[in-house]
Design a protein around this motif. Structure first.
Motif, PDB file in Angstrom:
ATOM      1  N   GLU A  11       0.831  -1.200   0.000  1.00 57.30           N
ATOM      2  CA  GLU A  11       0.000   0.000   0.000  1.00 57.30           C
ATOM      3  C   GLU A  11       0.875   1.264   0.000  1.00 57.30           C
ATOM      4  O   GLU A  11       0.604   2.219  -0.728  1.00 57.30           O
ATOM      5  N   LEU A  12       1.933   1.263   0.803  1.00 57.72           N
ATOM      6  CA  LEU A  12       2.863   2.398   0.835  1.00 57.72           C
ATOM      7  C   LEU A  12       3.531   2.599  -0.521  1.00 57.72           C
ATOM      8  O   LEU A  12       3.578   3.719  -1.046  1.00 57.72           O
ATOM      9  N   LEU A  13       4.029   1.531  -1.112  1.00 54.68           N
ATOM     10  CA  LEU A  13       4.714   1.636  -2.397  1.00 54.68           C
ATOM     11  C   LEU A  13       3.763   2.102  -3.503  1.00 54.68           C
ATOM     12  O   LEU A  13       4.150   2.902  -4.366  1.00 54.68           O
ATOM     13  N   GLU A  14       2.530   1.627  -3.477  1.00 56.70           N
ATOM     14  CA  GLU A  14       1.540   2.079  -4.464  1.00 56.70           C
ATOM     15  C   GLU A  14       1.255   3.569  -4.292  1.00 56.70           C
ATOM     16  O   GLU A  14       1.104   4.299  -5.281  1.00 56.70           O
ATOM     17  N   PRO A 108      13.045  -3.063  -1.957  1.00 57.62           N
ATOM     18  CA  PRO A 108      13.101  -4.390  -1.310  1.00 57.62           C
ATOM     19  C   PRO A 108      11.888  -4.702  -0.426  1.00 57.62           C
ATOM     20  O   PRO A 108      11.582  -5.868  -0.189  1.00 57.62           O
ATOM     21  N   LEU A 109      11.179  -3.672   0.041  1.00 54.00           N
ATOM     22  CA  LEU A 109       9.983  -3.927   0.860  1.00 54.00           C
ATOM     23  C   LEU A 109       8.877  -4.632   0.081  1.00 54.00           C
ATOM     24  O   LEU A 109       7.973  -5.211   0.678  1.00 54.00           O
ATOM     25  N   SER A 110       8.962  -4.592  -1.225  1.00 52.30           N
ATOM     26  CA  SER A 110       7.905  -5.206  -2.035  1.00 52.30           C
ATOM     27  C   SER A 110       7.777  -6.701  -1.778  1.00 52.30           C
ATOM     28  O   SER A 110       6.712  -7.277  -1.987  1.00 52.30           O
ATOM     29  N   ILE A 111       8.836  -7.343  -1.285  1.00 55.14           N
ATOM     30  CA  ILE A 111       8.735  -8.777  -0.992  1.00 55.14           C
ATOM     31  C   ILE A 111       7.790  -9.040   0.181  1.00 55.14           C
ATOM     32  O   ILE A 111       7.291 -10.152   0.333  1.00 55.14           O
ATOM     33  N   LEU A 112       7.511  -8.013   0.979  1.00 51.09           N
ATOM     34  CA  LEU A 112       6.570  -8.180   2.092  1.00 51.09           C
ATOM     35  C   LEU A 112       5.124  -8.165   1.617  1.00 51.09           C
ATOM     36  O   LEU A 112       4.230  -8.589   2.344  1.00 51.09           O
ATOM     37  N   MET A 117       0.834  -4.772   8.691  1.00 49.46           N
ATOM     38  CA  MET A 117       1.685  -3.956   9.564  1.00 49.46           C
ATOM     39  C   MET A 117       1.138  -2.529   9.516  1.00 49.46           C
ATOM     40  O   MET A 117       0.340  -2.209   8.648  1.00 49.46           O
ATOM     41  N   LEU A 118       1.558  -1.719  10.439  1.00 48.13           N
ATOM     42  CA  LEU A 118       1.156  -0.315  10.423  1.00 48.13           C
ATOM     43  C   LEU A 118       2.375   0.504  10.004  1.00 48.13           C
ATOM     44  O   LEU A 118       3.430   0.434  10.631  1.00 48.13           O
ATOM     45  N   ILE A 119       2.197   1.258   8.921  1.00 45.60           N
ATOM     46  CA  ILE A 119       3.268   2.112   8.415  1.00 45.60           C
ATOM     47  C   ILE A 119       2.746   3.542   8.421  1.00 45.60           C
ATOM     48  O   ILE A 119       1.662   3.819   7.906  1.00 45.60           O
ATOM     49  N   GLU A 120       3.520   4.430   9.018  1.00 40.29           N
ATOM     50  CA  GLU A 120       3.171   5.845   9.005  1.00 40.29           C
ATOM     51  C   GLU A 120       4.257   6.606   8.246  1.00 40.29           C
ATOM     52  O   GLU A 120       5.443   6.453   8.525  1.00 40.29           O
ATOM     53  N   LEU A 121       3.816   7.383   7.298  1.00 37.93           N
ATOM     54  CA  LEU A 121       4.715   8.196   6.490  1.00 37.93           C
ATOM     55  C   LEU A 121       4.533   9.645   6.931  1.00 37.93           C
ATOM     56  O   LEU A 121       3.436  10.194   6.830  1.00 37.93           O
ATOM     57  N   ILE A 122       5.592  10.230   7.450  1.00 39.52           N
ATOM     58  CA  ILE A 122       5.545  11.632   7.856  1.00 39.52           C
ATOM     59  C   ILE A 122       6.050  12.447   6.679  1.00 39.52           C
ATOM     60  O   ILE A 122       7.201  12.316   6.257  1.00 39.52           O
TER      61      ILE A 122
END
Length: 135
Positions: A11-14, A108-112, A117-122
């Motif tokens: 979701e973050l990468l998209e 490299p996170l794409s393999i996950l 998980m919870l990811i917060e982007l500041i």
């Protein structure tokens, strides 16, 4: 500044990919507008120079005021508008480069995938400042 939340690396990468596409489009639009304004500014300068030579008067007018630290341009000369748009373009390109660099570093996170998980982007105007990952 804003904080964006994502439930997976995918979701973050998209999100970063969508942001890059949007910024790329904005950069192209700004470059087109700036090129048009450059041509207008040059014509305006030549006309002003010619009129100044003929009449001995300057035709430059103050067309901006400050209101709550915001510059308000009223019927600006093309060169004034050009200056403002060039600043916007510079910041937009900087943001694009920052996000693109982050996107490449996070590849490299794409393999996950969709691992929960919870990811917060500041995020700030110039680009992402921090990423908090909670598993």
């Amino acid at each position: 500044m804003r904080i964006l939340r994502f439930s997976s690396a995918k979701e973050l990468l998209e999100h970063l990919d969508r942001e890059l596409l949007s910024l790329k489009s904005s950069i192209e639009d700004l470059k087109s507008r700036i090129e048009t304004l450059r041509r207008k500014a040059e014509v305006t300068r030549r006309v002003e120079d010619l009129l100044k030579e003929v009449t001995s008067k300057s035709f430059t007018e103050v067309s901006d005021v400050r209101l709550a630290n915001v510059r308000i341009l009223l019927n600006p000369q093309p060169r004034e508008e050009l200056e403002e748009l060039e600043k916007v373009l510079e910041v937009t390109i900087m943001r694009f480069n920052n996000i693109e660099g982050l996107r490449n570093a996070l590849r490299p996170l794409s393999i996950l995938g969709e691992e929960p998980m919870l990811i917060e982007l500041i995020d700030r105007d110039e680009g992402p400042q921090a990423i908090i990952i909670r598993i």
